[in-house]
Enzyme design. Sequence first.
Site, PDB file in Angstrom:
ATOM      1  N   ALA A  15     -30.168 -26.792  -0.042  1.00  0.00           N
ATOM      2  CA  ALA A  15     -31.288 -26.015   0.470  1.00  0.00           C
ATOM      3  C   ALA A  15     -30.791 -24.796   1.241  1.00  0.00           C
ATOM      4  O   ALA A  15     -29.873 -24.887   2.050  1.00  0.00           O
ATOM      5  CB  ALA A  15     -32.154 -26.877   1.387  1.00  0.00           C
ATOM      6  N   CYS A  16     -31.430 -23.660   0.973  1.00  0.00           N
ATOM      7  CA  CYS A  16     -31.032 -22.414   1.610  1.00  0.00           C
ATOM      8  C   CYS A  16     -32.225 -21.484   1.668  1.00  0.00           C
ATOM      9  O   CYS A  16     -33.166 -21.631   0.900  1.00  0.00           O
ATOM     10  CB  CYS A  16     -29.887 -21.774   0.841  1.00  0.00           C
ATOM     11  SG  CYS A  16     -29.217 -20.317   1.659  1.00  0.00           S
ATOM     12  N   ASP A  17     -32.159 -20.516   2.547  1.00  0.00           N
ATOM     13  CA  ASP A  17     -33.162 -19.461   2.596  1.00  0.00           C
ATOM     14  C   ASP A  17     -32.529 -18.093   2.760  1.00  0.00           C
ATOM     15  O   ASP A  17     -33.213 -17.093   2.817  1.00  0.00           O
ATOM     16  CB  ASP A  17     -34.151 -19.696   3.737  1.00  0.00           C
ATOM     17  CG  ASP A  17     -35.311 -20.580   3.335  1.00  0.00           C
ATOM     18  OD1 ASP A  17     -35.518 -20.779   2.134  1.00  0.00           O
ATOM     19  OD2 ASP A  17     -36.014 -21.073   4.225  1.00  0.00           O
ATOM     20  N   ALA A  44     -32.826 -25.342  -3.890  1.00  0.00           N
ATOM     21  CA  ALA A  44     -34.214 -25.075  -3.503  1.00  0.00           C
ATOM     22  C   ALA A  44     -34.271 -24.363  -2.163  1.00  0.00           C
ATOM     23  O   ALA A  44     -33.384 -24.525  -1.318  1.00  0.00           O
ATOM     24  CB  ALA A  44     -34.997 -26.392  -3.411  1.00  0.00           C
ATOM     25  N   ALA A  45     -35.324 -23.604  -1.978  1.00  0.00           N
ATOM     26  CA  ALA A  45     -35.620 -23.036  -0.667  1.00  0.00           C
ATOM     27  C   ALA A  45     -36.065 -24.179   0.242  1.00  0.00           C
ATOM     28  O   ALA A  45     -36.582 -25.201  -0.232  1.00  0.00           O
ATOM     29  CB  ALA A  45     -36.725 -21.992  -0.785  1.00  0.00           C
TER      30      ALA A  45
END
Length: 102
Positions: A15-17, A44-45
């Site tokens: 998960a990252c943004d 995924a965000a």
Amino acid sequence: MTTINGSAIKTLVVACDAGMGSSVMLAGQLRRQLKKNGVTVVHAAVAEIPVEADVIVTHQGLADRVRGVAPDTVIVSIQLFIGDPAVARLVSAIQTGSDVGE
């Protein structure tokens, strides 16, 4: 502390943004490393983490947000998307069937 046995992990989410691409590279690396173990690796965000996630790998700066989205899921917090020792420990735990915890 939430834990899971590595042999029970079927879906791993990176998960990252930040949008810098290093998390996508990590997801690809994990897909290759864990293919033999039957683990599905998803990128995924944070806001779009799938509910079937068994383990979530995320940058330490996003860990609190991820806990808010998936409070009952094991979260592996890392400092570096490439070459972080926590990722190596996670891969080893999945391959050997040992426990993974936060």
